[in-house]
Design a protein around this motif. Structure first.
Motif, mmCIF file in Angstrom:
data_model
loop_
_atom_site.group_PDB
_atom_site.id
_atom_site.type_symbol
_atom_site.label_atom_id
_atom_site.label_comp_id
_atom_site.label_asym_id
_atom_site.label_seq_id
_atom_site.Cartn_x
_atom_site.Cartn_y
_atom_site.Cartn_z
ATOM 1 N N ASP A 98 79.300 20.797 32.668
ATOM 2 C CA ASP A 98 78.440 20.844 31.590
ATOM 3 C C ASP A 98 77.319 21.055 31.501
ATOM 4 O O ASP A 98 76.006 21.550 31.070
ATOM 5 C CB ASP A 98 78.822 21.039 30.204
ATOM 6 N N ALA A 99 76.889 19.755 32.099
ATOM 7 C CA ALA A 99 75.530 19.231 32.570
ATOM 8 C C ALA A 99 75.061 20.211 33.884
ATOM 9 O O ALA A 99 73.987 20.089 34.114
ATOM 10 C CB ALA A 99 76.094 17.615 32.831
ATOM 11 N N ASN A 100 75.990 19.568 34.693
ATOM 12 C CA ASN A 100 75.529 21.224 35.797
ATOM 13 C C ASN A 100 74.910 22.718 35.683
ATOM 14 O O ASN A 100 73.620 22.613 36.412
ATOM 15 C CB ASN A 100 76.201 20.676 37.087
ATOM 16 N N ASN A 101 75.715 22.883 34.440
ATOM 17 C CA ASN A 101 74.796 24.108 34.247
ATOM 18 C C ASN A 101 73.622 24.474 32.616
ATOM 19 O O ASN A 101 73.402 24.887 32.219
ATOM 20 C CB ASN A 101 76.428 25.490 33.810
ATOM 21 N N GLU A 102 73.568 22.814 32.461
ATOM 22 C CA GLU A 102 72.882 22.996 31.161
ATOM 23 C C GLU A 102 71.586 23.654 31.234
ATOM 24 O O GLU A 102 70.867 23.005 31.951
ATOM 25 C CB GLU A 102 72.920 21.602 30.538
ATOM 26 N N GLU A 103 71.195 24.655 30.706
ATOM 27 C CA GLU A 103 69.648 24.933 30.580
ATOM 28 C C GLU A 103 68.272 23.976 30.341
ATOM 29 O O GLU A 103 67.059 24.245 30.863
ATOM 30 C CB GLU A 103 69.337 26.189 30.548
ATOM 31 N N ASN A 104 68.721 23.324 28.986
ATOM 32 C CA ASN A 104 67.805 22.584 28.866
ATOM 33 C C ASN A 104 67.778 21.086 29.723
ATOM 34 O O ASN A 104 68.319 20.276 29.678
ATOM 35 C CB ASN A 104 68.112 22.124 27.491
ATOM 36 N N GLU A 105 66.337 20.355 30.227
ATOM 37 C CA GLU A 105 66.363 20.293 31.395
ATOM 38 C C GLU A 105 66.182 18.807 30.558
ATOM 39 O O GLU A 105 66.953 17.875 31.148
ATOM 40 C CB GLU A 105 65.219 20.150 32.412
#
Length: 254
Positions: A98-105
């Motif tokens: 989830d962290a790797n794919n999260e769009e919000n930087e």
């Protein structure tokens, strides 16, 4: 697109230009020497007062005012509740993908540090430093427009003095009084319009955008801290919903 900002700018310019046109027409309000003094002078002093990198991105900052990044805060809260539920059920390492794919930087950075096992104090400190430095940059960018308002007014006053001097020096020539008086008055008009239609309002809305971003990032920080400490998702939701106006607080556990 922020309709309020767009409508406000269009409405203000339309009413002012319409009023001018209904009077003597727009032609008398166009004066090349006045344009050179106000627009050229304001641009020049802004180049003196700010870094070239900032000035190159002036259009970008203006677009942030009229078209800010859109963040659905209720949806963000919902997402963080889902992360909290998953971490509480399967462990914090389950959030790695989830962290790797999260769009919000900003959220991605916080989740990644939590998954990597950093200490809570370290995560909070690094995220707060990131937030503070970002806010300082935004304030510096907004200051360009705030200074634009002051500089354009000053250039308008300088143009007025230039026109008055020219007029006084040519009092014996009636044909020269009119053009000199036009420079004296129209430069003040140009300076007031730039400062009060573009400069001050854009500086203000950029500060509002910065406050909105700080609110969202603070919400994310609190969410990351709660996820890492294994707080109950219901408790986390109650905390995060407090960042929203009362009428927008809708629990997904109801």
């Amino acid at each position: 697109m922020d309709l309020g900002t767009i409508v406000g700018l269009v409405l203000t310019l339309s009413l002012l230009l319409g009023a001018m046109a209904m009077g003597v027409g727009l032609g008398p309000y166009i004066d090349i020497p006045s344009l050179l003094i106000v627009f050229g002078g304001t641009t020049g002093v802004l180049l003196v007062g700010f870094k070239m990198e900032q000035m190159k991105n002036l259009a970008k900052y203006f677009m942030i005012a009229v078209k800010p990044p859109q963040i659905d805060t209720p949806e963000l809260i919902k997402k963080m509740i889902e992360y909290s539920t998953k971490a509480r059920r399967d462990g914090i390492l389950s959030l790695e993908n989830d962290a790797n794919n999260e769009e919000n930087e900003f959220l991605k950075k916080g989740l990644s540090m939590a998954v990597d096992g950093n200490e809570p104090d370290t995560i909070r400190e690094l995220l707060e430093v990131d937030m503070e430095q970002s806010s300082e940059r935004h304030k510096a960018n907004a200051q360009i427009f705030a200074q634009m308002g002051g500089f354009s007014g000053a250039m308008g006053m300088i143009g007025t003095l230039i026109g008055l001097v020219a007029m006084l020096l040519n009092m014996s020539d009636p044909s020269a009084i009119g053009p000199s008086m036009a420079v004296a008055l129209i430069t003040t008009l140009y300076g007031a319009m730039i400062g009060n239609i573009i400069g001050a309002p854009i500086a203000n809305i950029l500060q509002v955008r910065d406050s909105d971003e700080i609110l969202v990032k603070t919400l994310i920080i609190e969410g990351i801290m709660a996820i890492q400490s294994g707080d109950n998702p219901r408790t986390l939701e109650g905390k995060l919903l407090s960042f929203l106006p009362p009428k927008e607080r809708e629990s997904q556990f109801n």
